[in-house]
Design an enzyme around this catalytic site. Structure first.
Site, PDB file in Angstrom:
ATOM      1  CD1 TRP A   1      35.455  43.379  29.255  1.00 28.92           C
ATOM      2  CD2 TRP A   1      36.915  44.887  28.875  1.00 28.92           C
ATOM      3  NE1 TRP A   1      34.859  44.307  28.475  1.00 28.92           N
ATOM      4  CE2 TRP A   1      35.517  45.195  28.280  1.00 28.92           C
ATOM      5  CE3 TRP A   1      38.116  45.554  28.292  1.00 28.92           C
ATOM      6  CZ2 TRP A   1      35.445  46.334  27.251  1.00 28.92           C
ATOM      7  CZ3 TRP A   1      37.766  46.653  27.456  1.00 28.92           C
ATOM      8  CH2 TRP A   1      36.717  47.095  27.041  1.00 28.92           C
TER       9      TRP A   1
ATOM     10  NE  ARG B   1      36.304  45.123  36.000  1.00 24.19           N
ATOM     11  CZ  ARG B   1      37.195  44.635  36.515  1.00 24.19           C
ATOM     12  NH1 ARG B   1      38.230  45.049  37.136  1.00 24.19           N
ATOM     13  NH2 ARG B   1      37.222  43.279  36.610  1.00 24.19           N
TER      14      ARG B   1
END
Ligand code: FAD
Length: 295
Positions: A112, A220
């Site tokens: 992330w 993502r």
């Protein structure tokens, strides 16, 4: 240096029409992810929107500043936002911001944090004690190594190996007991933490504008991203969707799952003679694209 602002007159203007809180007066909206994970939407800019609109209005407001009178043809909000999304006129989307609180395993946080356009403030395991929380997939969801790429595939591993894998993860609990014991003996937090595995949880506040958030989500939520981070990305999309429904719809229609064609691929379609490349990987990618295009 002293700065005197006492003679600056601030004029406070009332809104032109009735406004409402886009989070409906809530302090936060939460979605639980896995056993210990969390995605919480803590704040939005603009927090207040004109009644009858959504936070999408801030995108339109910004776009109209740059287009001025030129927006006459595309002056319907939804049409304008969809036009901006299609043509990657991205700056108006940066006028909307979201602040999240995320609780996720360290291995998810590592993927992330590569998204550099967010503002992040992370829990410090140097100053605070790591909580007893570890990510463990269920025996029924242990994925096998893919044979076509270097990632985990969709296929599940046999049950016996899955159990062995889960036992291996259970050892994290024993490590946590050692961690606590060593803290009690006076080992510093900054050192004691280094023996904990990457399935321990961390947490942070993460603030990002809509343009960069959609870029994050396109990477993502995609099938190539690891399932665990996809679960978080999907929860984030579910949280922002009711706040900016028009931008979210445009993202789904034009970006997520979109197929980008190279010049060579366009030539291959036009000529009907196949892709002109010797590169095996490029050929495999072309085959994948053809499948999704139904060719
Ligand atoms: C499926 C998948 C597999 C991956 N595998 C790996 C891997 O094996 N190893 C690895 O290291 N990473 C890997 N990554 C991470 C990837 O390389 C990117 O770092 C990550 O996706 C963030 O993308 P980004 O830079 O576009 O996003 P952001 O950092 O959010 O940046 C958004 C955009 O801003 C611009 N930008 C931001 N910062 C800069 C800068 N400093 N200079 C220039 N432009 C900038 C760029 O245009 C960028 O696209 C993977 C990512 C995915 C989705």
């Amino acid at each position: 240096m002293n700065v005197d602002v006492s003679n600056i007159r601030i004029e406070k203007k009332e809104p032109e029409g009735e406004m409402f809180d886009v989070m409906g007066g809530s302090a936060r909206w939460e979605v639980k992810v896995h056993d210990h994970g969390l995605v919480a939407l803590c704040d939005v800019m603009p927090r207040m929107a004109p009644v009858g609109k959504t936070a999408d209005f801030a995108i339109v407001q910004a776009a109209r500043v740059s287009y001025g009178q030129g927006t006459k043809q595309v002056n319907e909000d939804r049409g304008l936002i969809r036009y901006l999304a299609r043509h990657r006129h991205t700056t108006p989307f940066e006028m909307v911001e979201f602040k999240f609180h995320h609780v996720m395993p360290i291995f998810v946080a590592r993927q992330w944090i590569r998204h550099r356009t967010a503002n992040v403030n992370e829990y410090s395991a140097r100053y605070s004690v790591v909580k007893d929380r570890f990510y463990k997939p269920s025996v029924q969801s242990v994925r096998k190594q893919s044979t076509v790429n270097r990632q985990g595939g969709d296929e599940l591993i046999d049950e016996m190996t899955a159990k062995e894998f889960c036992d291996y993860l259970d050892k994290a609990d024993a490590l946590y007991a050692d961690y606590e014991k060593l803290l009690e003996k006076g080992v510093s937090r900054e050192l004691a933490r280094i023996g904990l595995p990457v399935n321990a949880f961390t947490e942070w506040y993460w603030k990002c504008d809509l343009h960069n958030l959609l870029h994050f989500l396109s990477l993502r939520m995609d099938a190539h991203a690891q399932q665990e981070i996809r679960d978080y990305a999907t929860a984030m999309f579910a949280l922002i969707q009711p706040i900016v429904p028009i931008a979210a719809e445009a993202f789904m229609d034009y970006h997520l799952g979109a197929v980008q064609l190279s010049r060579l691929e366009v030539e291959a379609i036009k000529s009907g003679q196949g892709l002109k490349t010797e590169n095996k990987r490029e050929n495999a990618e072309w085959e994948e694209k053809k499948k999704s295009l139904g060719l």
